[in-house]
Design an enzyme around this catalytic site. Sequence first.
Site, PDB file in Angstrom:
ATOM      1  N   ASP A 207     162.674  60.635 -41.071  1.00 56.08           N
ATOM      2  CA  ASP A 207     161.356  59.695 -41.582  1.00 56.08           C
ATOM      3  C   ASP A 207     160.436  59.760 -40.572  1.00 56.08           C
ATOM      4  O   ASP A 207     160.528  59.658 -39.273  1.00 56.08           O
ATOM      5  CB  ASP A 207     161.878  58.502 -41.693  1.00 56.08           C
ATOM      6  CG  ASP A 207     161.051  57.286 -42.264  1.00 56.08           C
ATOM      7  OD1 ASP A 207     160.756  57.544 -43.383  1.00 56.08           O
ATOM      8  OD2 ASP A 207     160.578  56.527 -41.558  1.00 56.08           O
ATOM      9  N   GLU A 275     159.382  64.639 -42.654  1.00 53.22           N
ATOM     10  CA  GLU A 275     158.245  63.990 -43.134  1.00 53.22           C
ATOM     11  C   GLU A 275     157.231  64.050 -42.232  1.00 53.22           C
ATOM     12  O   GLU A 275     157.006  63.393 -41.499  1.00 53.22           O
ATOM     13  CB  GLU A 275     158.459  62.576 -43.521  1.00 53.22           C
ATOM     14  CG  GLU A 275     157.436  61.993 -44.303  1.00 53.22           C
ATOM     15  CD  GLU A 275     157.531  60.422 -44.310  1.00 53.22           C
ATOM     16  OE1 GLU A 275     156.713  59.745 -45.375  1.00 53.22           O
ATOM     17  OE2 GLU A 275     158.099  59.900 -43.517  1.00 53.22           O
TER      18      GLU A 275
HETATM   19  C1  NOJ Z   1     158.243  56.780 -44.889  1.00 52.40           C
HETATM   20  C2  NOJ Z   1     159.298  56.661 -45.924  1.00 52.40           C
HETATM   21  O1  NOJ Z   1     159.279  57.607 -46.526  1.00 52.40           O
HETATM   22  C3  NOJ Z   1     158.690  55.238 -46.497  1.00 52.40           C
HETATM   23  O2  NOJ Z   1     159.260  54.895 -47.690  1.00 52.40           O
HETATM   24  C4  NOJ Z   1     158.792  54.233 -45.498  1.00 52.40           C
HETATM   25  O3  NOJ Z   1     158.338  52.987 -46.156  1.00 52.40           O
HETATM   26  C5  NOJ Z   1     158.224  54.729 -44.128  1.00 52.40           C
HETATM   27  N1  NOJ Z   1     158.456  56.135 -43.709  1.00 52.40           N
HETATM   28  C6  NOJ Z   1     158.586  53.651 -43.326  1.00 52.40           C
HETATM   29  O4  NOJ Z   1     159.929  54.077 -42.672  1.00 52.40           O
END
Ligand code: NOJ
Length: 537
Positions: A207, A275
């Site tokens: 993440d 991500e």
């Molecule tokens: C990215 C995640 O995909 C999202 O759903 C989340 O709210 C934020 N990061 C914070 O962890």
Amino acid sequence: MVGSSGNNGHWWQTAVFYQIYPLSFADSNGDGYGDLEGVISKLDYLSSTLGVDAIWLSPFFKSPMADWGYDIADHTDVDPLFGDLATAERLIEEVHRRGMRLILDYVMNHTSDQHPWFDESRTSRTSAKRDWYVWRDPKSDGSPPNNWVSVFGGPAWALDSETGQYYRHTFLPEQPDLNWRNPEVVDAMLDVARFWLDRGVDGFRVDAAHQIMKDPEGRDNPPTPHDYVRPWKDMGEFDRFVHLYDLGHSDVHSAHRRFREVLDLYPQDPMSVGEIHVFDLSEWASYYGEKLDQLSMPFNFHLMASGWGAAELRVTIEAVLWHIPVGGWTNWTFGNHDEIRLATRVGEPAARLAALLMLTLRGTPFIYYGDELGMVDTEEPVEDIKDPWGINQPFLNRDGCRSPMQWSAAPDAGFGSNEPWLPLAPDHERRNVEVELADPSSMLNLYRKILEIRRGSPALRFGSYLSHPESRGDVLAYRRESDTDTKTVVLNLSDDSQRVRISPGRVLVSTSDPTRTEFFAEGVDLSPYEGVLIGHD
Ligand code: NOJ
């Protein structure tokens, strides 16, 4: 042409992934929230009916649910909403028993403000864990240390009145940022990875992987210039600044190297997909590491950000493939739990083309749950919004893409609860697994057919990619080729019929006509918005 180098025999390079957002997948105990037992009950659907190879499961860890699980209060325990640790262990076993793999979310950047680490950190300025998070003094007028804004809106700093300092939060105030420059934090977080790897998980979706390191001097971000062209969706308040200083500081790469060292010690050949919302392709690709020693892959959101014309798609695809370091491998996706659903963004005919595209490009596809049914976003009154981002900025609400999975025409859509935490989509009576399985022309049967052919096709799984030089205007075409197998994909992105001259072959899949199987010698004819997968045996 992008050749066959880069496939190094890792399982995740030829796998097809499926993302489960567990709150919305299947509810085994009728409390309105999906859970791990629910996921277990649907594994046969994933492995046999749909035919995917790996699952990415969004967080199920102990959490106060301020950000629906992305605010973790205990990384090594399961939130009672989802079950318990024994169920998580059984899930890993059941996934493996079916020959599939499982990756979990690894939330690096922050914890919940209710994590014991943060409880301890906030007790005093001299607490042993003070430096585990990022604390700064207010400016002389009492305001936050700099102008950084949080992704979800508002300042990225929250004042702790007890100790008189601000802590930084890239997302919600309930999600304080960890300090990855503190070696104890690194050790503790690597232990979290080890905990799950020891239990057999096959890797992680990382993440906010580019956001963990910021400018150590905390310089102000410059305001966004008037002629700024967004590389990605409208991010609301976050777009007010150019994010020069609050993400991607150069030492982010050493953190990813440390993480990779841990993964590489495990026999299951764990993978990581990070991500990375970075749209400068060279910078994006830097997350592989020069020696391919960082993330296995940065998540590739470029198709989602691309225009939908053949020329734009071709340029996007080739730009991505070109930028992957030699020996690296990419992935393709059209959706996840943060984005408007594919079928809502582009409409059903184009969503079918997108499915064919994603599942036949050179790289690992990631399917978002329900996209294989053509599920669309739901709408709800503003006062019912559950997503914290949507509560702050309703046009960015993510509830719509998180509605319960549509399993059947039953009043609860087979989800398991008549009062699910988010409303069911109104089309669930006609758009669901049961109905679509019985309909040869359904989106689900299109996915199944492409996946079946992909499984038996070396060309599609790891072959080279060569685009048709006339991929522009309305038609996108490319060939995938291995030593023993050749496939061609032709997509008509227009509402006119098209004829495309390619080597003789047989239509194996058509996105609009499940009965098409003809052999052609001269060229292939496509109806409006039709895509075909062609074999040349
Ligand atoms: C990215 C995640 O995909 C999202 O759903 C989340 O709210 C934020 N990061 C914070 O962890």
